[in-house]
Design an enzyme around this catalytic site. Structure first.
Site, mmCIF file in Angstrom:
data_model
loop_
_atom_site.group_PDB
_atom_site.id
_atom_site.type_symbol
_atom_site.label_atom_id
_atom_site.label_comp_id
_atom_site.label_asym_id
_atom_site.label_seq_id
_atom_site.Cartn_x
_atom_site.Cartn_y
_atom_site.Cartn_z
ATOM 1 C CE LYS A 211 7.270 -14.234 5.226
ATOM 2 N NZ LYS A 211 7.936 -13.272 6.415
ATOM 3 C CD GLU A 217 -8.459 -12.749 5.490
ATOM 4 O OE1 GLU A 217 -7.465 -13.707 5.379
ATOM 5 O OE2 GLU A 217 -8.500 -12.217 6.384
ATOM 6 N N GLY A 272 6.183 -9.561 5.489
ATOM 7 C CA GLY A 272 4.948 -9.371 4.558
ATOM 8 C C GLY A 272 4.821 -7.974 4.200
ATOM 9 N NE ARG A 273 4.948 -5.123 10.029
ATOM 10 C CZ ARG A 273 4.939 -6.354 10.755
ATOM 11 N NH1 ARG A 273 4.136 -7.157 10.058
ATOM 12 N NH2 ARG A 273 5.658 -6.532 11.435
ATOM 13 C CD GLU A 358 0.502 -6.939 10.180
ATOM 14 O OE1 GLU A 358 1.420 -7.068 9.320
ATOM 15 O OE2 GLU A 358 -0.580 -7.071 9.952
ATOM 16 C CG HIS A 389 -13.516 20.579 1.518
ATOM 17 N ND1 HIS A 389 -13.991 21.818 1.628
ATOM 18 C CD2 HIS A 389 -12.112 20.606 0.774
ATOM 19 C CE1 HIS A 389 -13.164 22.629 0.851
ATOM 20 N NE2 HIS A 389 -12.295 21.800 0.323
ATOM 21 C CE LYS A 517 -3.479 -14.082 10.099
ATOM 22 N NZ LYS A 517 -2.264 -14.485 9.711
#
Ligand code: F6P
Length: 551
Positions: A211, A217, A272-273, A358, A389, A517
């Site tokens: 965005k 990253e 963004g999400r 978030e 399990h 950040k």
């Protein structure tokens, strides 16, 4: 330090009534509730956009639900919902609308932000995505040697990764036979290196999704991918055929070296999400094709209409949200478990972690004062039956009360005999076992039938008792299709929104990610030989260890 707190939560009539009712009703066993009401499934299930939500295995009765709906009304859920759909600037700390619903609205819709209809640009971008996707999938658009693309590498993180990665896996049955999808998010070069080792540069398309186009990253991975591509023998001019970008910042994309013709834009009013419905969904569309991508948008839109138009008593996102409020704020539960009984939904818990945590992992209200009640619980999970399990032991007999969302597609995409029936049986069995548990009398009877008696039998009883009364909801999909997936994700988006409104927080900002950040960039500079960033003994010690290791 501010002493102002947001007191109105606990003081409102509905909150008080719920607290009082919880004290009286809270421990009533689900066995009793089911025993008293043979119609409980009919009474406490609701349908929307092809999905069914069975919420009968929750610790509620009609009065609880009535009070929860009253709370929703009291907290202004309906007004807030209408404001969101109307394009109001509901993300108040960033001065923006949160209009992801526009991204899945059909032709003919008008949705305005500050008097400007956003739909023409949304639809134009949807068309561009569709055309690009058709060109790649058909083989009309090739790599620089003229070969068809066989691999797509989506480079992005958070909302620019989790939605596309989750959806591509969920819809693998619809994937293009020639294409392999790869997702690279972590700055840990292991992830990118593993992908680059597997792909042929001449047949690889990179989708750089960010965005902001500043995320360290993504920028680091994109730069390394470009260097790798050029080192393979391709020239600068070939980059245009192999690198496309998705971003709100076209200028930054161009600084990176990707021209506008290869850039798919979206807008700052898309969180963004909440962005997989925009051009961020390019990788999904490449994988499943334009029609299936659009079917996913249609499914989400159907859920949007349901959320916008249904009375809150039969409104699936509102019901799911208010059940969460009931447990979080009145039972004090600290986490929720997401258990999709579909291997294809294995990334769904991770996707929902970002969406929920978030969005609602906040402790300050929209007005900037501390929230007086608990907000977002921890969201976690794994697909069934694997979870059975691993951690289901704790769900059944641990000391924590953890509500579970089971997600169950009724039809499988494969045709291996027997598997799907077993999967469904396990899902239903787990929700039943959590609900009814097993009493000491039942355990004794079982052990006697198995030939045990006396002290040996009694010693085992407490270990084999299940308290039950552990709540769950089951979301049933006719099958996992683009349409039902769209509806399912939109259901959770709106659930998160409703909870944010009840808690009085802004679900659309994420200031809590900033500090780390900034510190990472200062520490990174020190590791690279820059000035010491100072600070505490632990940070200094760890930096010294890293430098001694050659970093
Ligand atoms: O982790 C914080 C965050 O800002 C998320 O909200 C976002 O989805 C992610 O980083 C990626 O951001 P971008 O799409 O701008 O690269």
């Amino acid at each position: 330090m501010t002493t102002k707190t947001l007191l109105e939560h606990r003081e409102t009539p509905a909150w008080r009534a719920l607290a009082a009712y919880h004290a009286h009703f809270g421990e009533t066993h689900l066995r009793t509730l089911f025993g008293d009401d043979p119609q409980r499934f009919e009474r406490f299930s609701v349908g929307a956009a092809g999905l069914t939500l069975d919420y009968s295995k929750n610790r509620i009765d009609e009065h609880t639900m009535a009070l929860l709906f009253e709370l929703a009304r009291e907290r202004g859920v309906e007004t807030a919902r209408d404001k969101m759909f109307a394009g109001a600037s509901i993300n108040n700390t960033e001065g923006r609308a949160a209009l992801h619903v526009a991204l899945r609205s059909p032709v003919g819709t008008h949705i305005e932000i500050d008097g400007n209809d956003v739909m023409p640009t949304v639809l134009a971008m949807r068309e561009r995505v569709g055309e690009f996707v058709e060109a790649v999938r058909s083989g009309r658009r090739t790599g620089y040697t003229g070969e068809c693309f066989t691999d797509v590498v989506n480079i992005g993180i958070g909302g620019s990764d989790l939605g596309p990665a989750m959806a591509c896996e969920a819809l693998a049955a619809y994937g293009h036979a020639r294409l392999n999808m790869h997702f690279v998010s972590n700055v840990d070069g292991d992830q990118l290196a593993a992908v680059l080792n597997r792909v042929d540069p001449a047949r690889t398309l990179f989708v750089i999704a960010s965005k902001t186009f500043t995320t360290i990253e993504t920028m680091t991975n994109a730069a390394s991918a470009r260097t790798w591509f050029l080192a393979s023998g391709a020239s600068e001019s070939d980059i245009a055929r192999h690198f496309v970008a998705v971003s709100t910042d076209v200028a930054k994309v161009s600084d990176f070296g990707i021209d506008e013709a290869n850039t798919f834009a979206f807008w700052d009013w898309v969180g963004g999400r909440y962005s997989m419905w925009s051009a961020v969904g390019l990788s999904i569309a490449l994988w499943v094709g334009r029609d299936h991508f659009e079917a996913m948008l249609e499914g989400a839109h159907e859920m949007d209409r349901h959320f916008a138009e249904s009375p809150i008593e039969v409104n699936m996102p509102v019901i799911l949200a208010m059940l969460g409020i009931w447990y979080r704020n009145f039972f004090g539960t600290a986490s929720v478990c997401i258990a999709p009984y579909a291997q294809a939904l294995s990334r769904m818990p991770a996707y929902l972690q970002q969406l929920e945590m978030e969005s609602n992992g906040k402790s300050v209200s929209r007005d900037g004062v501390p929230v007086s009640v608990a907000t977002c619980p921890v969201v976690w999970g794994e697909p069934g039956t694997n979870g059975q399990h691993a951690f289901f032991q704790l769900l059944h007999q641990g000391t924590e009360l953890i509500p579970v969302d089971f997600i169950l597609p009724l039809k499988s995409a494969h045709d291996l005999p027997g598997h799907h029936r077993l999967l469904i049986a396990n899902c239903i069995a787990q929700s039943k076992a959590l609900m009814v548990g097993k009493t000491a009398e039942e355990v004794r009877a079982e052990l006697v039938a198995a030939g045990m008696s006396g002290a040996a039998l009694e010693a085992l009883v407490p270990h084999r008792v299940f308290p039950g009364n552990r709540p769950s909801s089951t979301i049933v999909l006719p099958a996992l299709t683009p349409r039902t997936l769209g509806a399912l994700i939109a259901l959770y988006e709106h659930k998160v929104f409703v909870q944010g409104v009840v808690w009085g927080i802004n679900s659309f900002d994420q200031w809590g990610v900033e500090l780390g950040k900034r510190l990472a960039s200062r520490i990174g500079a020190e590791l690279a030989g820059g000035p010491p960033c100072g600070g505490d003994a632990s940070t200094r010690g760890l930096i010294a260890l890293a430098r001694a290791a050659g970093e």
